[in-house]
Scaffold this active site. Structure first.
Site, PDB file in Angstrom:
ATOM      1  N   GLY A 143       0.849  -1.199   0.000  1.00  0.00           N
ATOM      2  CA  GLY A 143       0.000   0.000   0.000  1.00  0.00           C
ATOM      3  C   GLY A 143       0.878   1.239   0.000  1.00  0.00           C
ATOM      4  O   GLY A 143       2.098   1.164   0.217  1.00  0.00           O
ATOM      5  N   LEU A 144       0.235   2.359  -0.220  1.00  0.00           N
ATOM      6  CA  LEU A 144       0.956   3.631  -0.300  1.00  0.00           C
ATOM      7  C   LEU A 144       1.656   3.969   1.014  1.00  0.00           C
ATOM      8  O   LEU A 144       1.296   3.448   2.072  1.00  0.00           O
ATOM      9  CB  LEU A 144      -0.044   4.767  -0.611  1.00  0.00           C
ATOM     10  CG  LEU A 144      -0.760   4.707  -1.957  1.00  0.00           C
ATOM     11  CD1 LEU A 144      -1.835   5.792  -2.014  1.00  0.00           C
ATOM     12  CD2 LEU A 144       0.232   4.856  -3.107  1.00  0.00           C
ATOM     13  N   GLY A 172       2.085   5.709   4.261  1.00  0.00           N
ATOM     14  CA  GLY A 172       1.059   6.275   5.144  1.00  0.00           C
ATOM     15  C   GLY A 172      -0.262   5.532   5.106  1.00  0.00           C
ATOM     16  O   GLY A 172      -1.217   5.903   5.791  1.00  0.00           O
ATOM     17  N   ALA A 173      -0.320   4.462   4.321  1.00  0.00           N
ATOM     18  CA  ALA A 173      -1.582   3.713   4.213  1.00  0.00           C
ATOM     19  C   ALA A 173      -1.936   3.054   5.550  1.00  0.00           C
ATOM     20  O   ALA A 173      -3.113   2.879   5.872  1.00  0.00           O
ATOM     21  CB  ALA A 173      -1.469   2.657   3.119  1.00  0.00           C
ATOM     22  N   LYS A 208       0.388   0.293   6.801  1.00  0.00           N
ATOM     23  CA  LYS A 208       1.000  -1.049   6.793  1.00  0.00           C
ATOM     24  C   LYS A 208       1.717  -1.341   8.115  1.00  0.00           C
ATOM     25  O   LYS A 208       1.473  -2.361   8.754  1.00  0.00           O
ATOM     26  CB  LYS A 208       2.022  -1.167   5.628  1.00  0.00           C
ATOM     27  CG  LYS A 208       1.423  -0.912   4.255  1.00  0.00           C
ATOM     28  CD  LYS A 208       2.461  -1.021   3.155  1.00  0.00           C
ATOM     29  CE  LYS A 208       3.564   0.030   3.198  1.00  0.00           C
ATOM     30  NZ  LYS A 208       3.083   1.423   3.040  1.00  0.00           N
ATOM     31  N   THR A 209       2.606  -0.450   8.518  1.00  0.00           N
ATOM     32  CA  THR A 209       3.383  -0.681   9.738  1.00  0.00           C
ATOM     33  C   THR A 209       2.475  -0.684  10.961  1.00  0.00           C
ATOM     34  O   THR A 209       2.601  -1.531  11.852  1.00  0.00           O
ATOM     35  CB  THR A 209       4.476   0.403   9.870  1.00  0.00           C
ATOM     36  OG1 THR A 209       5.348   0.299   8.740  1.00  0.00           O
ATOM     37  CG2 THR A 209       5.286   0.232  11.141  1.00  0.00           C
ATOM     38  N   SER A 234       5.919  -1.823  -1.898  1.00  0.00           N
ATOM     39  CA  SER A 234       5.878  -2.821  -2.993  1.00  0.00           C
ATOM     40  C   SER A 234       4.869  -2.431  -4.079  1.00  0.00           C
ATOM     41  O   SER A 234       3.835  -3.072  -4.225  1.00  0.00           O
ATOM     42  CB  SER A 234       5.628  -4.229  -2.462  1.00  0.00           C
ATOM     43  OG  SER A 234       4.755  -4.322  -1.365  1.00  0.00           O
TER      44      SER A 234
HETATM   45  N1  LIG Z   1      -7.723   3.590   9.957  1.00  0.00           N
HETATM   46  C1  LIG Z   1      -6.393   3.635  10.005  1.00  0.00           C
HETATM   47  N2  LIG Z   1      -5.654   2.542   9.719  1.00  0.00           N
HETATM   48  C2  LIG Z   1      -4.289   2.599   9.764  1.00  0.00           C
HETATM   49  N3  LIG Z   1      -3.587   3.714  10.079  1.00  0.00           N
HETATM   50  C3  LIG Z   1      -4.303   4.846  10.365  1.00  0.00           C
HETATM   51  C4  LIG Z   1      -5.711   4.856  10.324  1.00  0.00           C
HETATM   52  N4  LIG Z   1      -6.143   6.093  10.637  1.00  0.00           N
HETATM   53  C5  LIG Z   1      -5.041   6.836  10.876  1.00  0.00           C
HETATM   54  N5  LIG Z   1      -3.946   6.085  10.723  1.00  0.00           N
HETATM   55  C6  LIG Z   1      -2.587   6.603  10.920  1.00  0.00           C
HETATM   56  O1  LIG Z   1      -1.949   6.590   9.659  1.00  0.00           O
HETATM   57  C7  LIG Z   1      -0.558   6.415   9.841  1.00  0.00           C
HETATM   58  C8  LIG Z   1      -0.098   5.260   8.975  1.00  0.00           C
HETATM   59  O2  LIG Z   1       1.295   5.230   9.015  1.00  0.00           O
HETATM   60  P1  LIG Z   1       2.140   3.926   8.814  1.00  0.00           P
HETATM   61  O3  LIG Z   1       3.527   4.264   9.208  1.00  0.00           O
HETATM   62  O4  LIG Z   1       1.488   2.754   9.459  1.00  0.00           O
HETATM   63  O5  LIG Z   1       2.037   3.754   7.225  1.00  0.00           O
HETATM   64  P2  LIG Z   1       2.862   2.817   6.258  1.00  0.00           P
HETATM   65  O6  LIG Z   1       1.883   2.234   5.312  1.00  0.00           O
HETATM   66  O7  LIG Z   1       3.713   1.883   7.053  1.00  0.00           O
HETATM   67  O8  LIG Z   1       3.766   3.873   5.461  1.00  0.00           O
HETATM   68  P3  LIG Z   1       5.270   3.758   4.910  1.00  0.00           P
HETATM   69  O9  LIG Z   1       5.194   2.992   3.616  1.00  0.00           O
HETATM   70  O10 LIG Z   1       5.672   5.176   4.689  1.00  0.00           O
HETATM   71  O11 LIG Z   1       6.105   3.063   5.942  1.00  0.00           O
HETATM   72  C9  LIG Z   1      -0.321   6.163  11.324  1.00  0.00           C
HETATM   73  O12 LIG Z   1       0.080   7.372  11.947  1.00  0.00           O
HETATM   74  C10 LIG Z   1      -1.699   5.742  11.803  1.00  0.00           C
HETATM   75  O13 LIG Z   1      -1.910   6.037  13.162  1.00  0.00           O
HETATM   76 MG   LIG Z   2       5.752   1.605   7.248  1.00  0.00          MG
END
Ligand SMILES: Nc1ncnc2c1ncn2[C@@H]1O[C@H](COP(=O)(O)OP(=O)(O)OP(=O)(O)O)[C@@H](O)[C@H]1O
Ligand SMILES: [Mg+2]
Length: 199
Positions: free
Chosen positions: A27-28, A30-31, A33-34, A101
């Site tokens: 996923g993008l 900030g989606a 994932k982590t 990915s």
């Molecule tokens: N419904 C939701 N589900 C998941 N995350 C959410 C949601 N609403 C808000 N968030 C927030 O969105 C952010 C997602 O960030 P996260 O680091 O998990 O993204 P990521 O997909 O791992 O991005 P990256 O590829 O940059 O590592 C977190 O701060 C999380 O608290």
């Molecule tokens: Mg991440």
């Protein structure tokens, strides 16, 4: 004296400790994932799995340090994660990969590496660019929209949505805890995780 041993002349071990699988988040940025991975992981551990995280951010500081964000470097990064995920899956681990990915073909390559050893569960953490940009946890969307960084997935670099993921969680409909519960239920349904017996 023993003749010199060349690794390439010796077959790789094909012993498998059962029960391994790879949960592959895509996923993008900030989606979520982590965030979701770290809700699912502790529950897997609680239920007896040996969990290993291959998070994009961590991998890029170790295994893939020095790689950039060209198509080639992104593919190399994902293929490395896929290769390690396959090895760990063979050893019975529950592998949680969480990297953007963005390319379908490369994700398929990772799947092909893992599947001889255990199930590959692709989870599309589906969040619109608009929502990711609104969250902008790392401040990168603002820079990407301002043109201060280029080649940013979803802004001026492609994200190919998974064609046939095992699961898609919509984070604009579900809180992270709900997404984690949906994923755990899917793992139970696939026979990868024993259902909790109500007491
Ligand atoms: N419904 C939701 N589900 C998941 N995350 C959410 C949601 N609403 C808000 N968030 C927030 O969105 C952010 C997602 O960030 P996260 O680091 O998990 O993204 P990521 O997909 O791992 O991005 P990256 O590829 O940059 O590592 C977190 O701060 C999380 O608290
Ligand atoms: Mg991440």
């Amino acid at each position: 004296m023993t003749d010199h041993i060349y690794a390439h002349e010796h077959p790789e071990s094909d012993r498998v400790r059962g029960g391994g699988f790879t949960l592959w988040f895509t996923g993008l940025s900030g989606a979520g994932k982590t965030t979701i991975a770290h809700l699912v992981g502790p529950e897997l551990e609680r239920r007896g799995c040996l969990v290993e995280y291959l998070d994009g951010d961590t991998v890029r500081t170790h295994l893939s340090r020095g790689l950039g964000f060209s198509k080639q470097d992104r593919d190399t990064n994902i293929e490395r994660i896929g290769w390690v995920a396959a090895r760990l899956t063979r050893h019975g681990a529950a592998v949680i990969a969480a990297a953007i990915s963005p390319y379908e073909e490369t994700r398929q390559n990772a799947r092909a590496l893992v599947e001889p050893w255990g199930t590959f569960v692709e989870v599309h953490v589906a969040t619109s660019v608009e929502e990711c940009a609104r969250r902008d946890v790392k401040g990168l969307y603002e820079k990407a929209f301002a043109g201060e960084i280029t080649g940013f997935t979803g802004v001026d670099d492609p994200y190919e949505e998974p064609l046939d993921p095992e699961l898609r969680v919509d984070t604009e409909l579900h809180e992270p805890e709900e997404s984690a519960a949906i994923i755990l239920a899917k793992l139970e349904e696939l026979g990868l995780l024993r259902a909790e017996v109500a007491v």
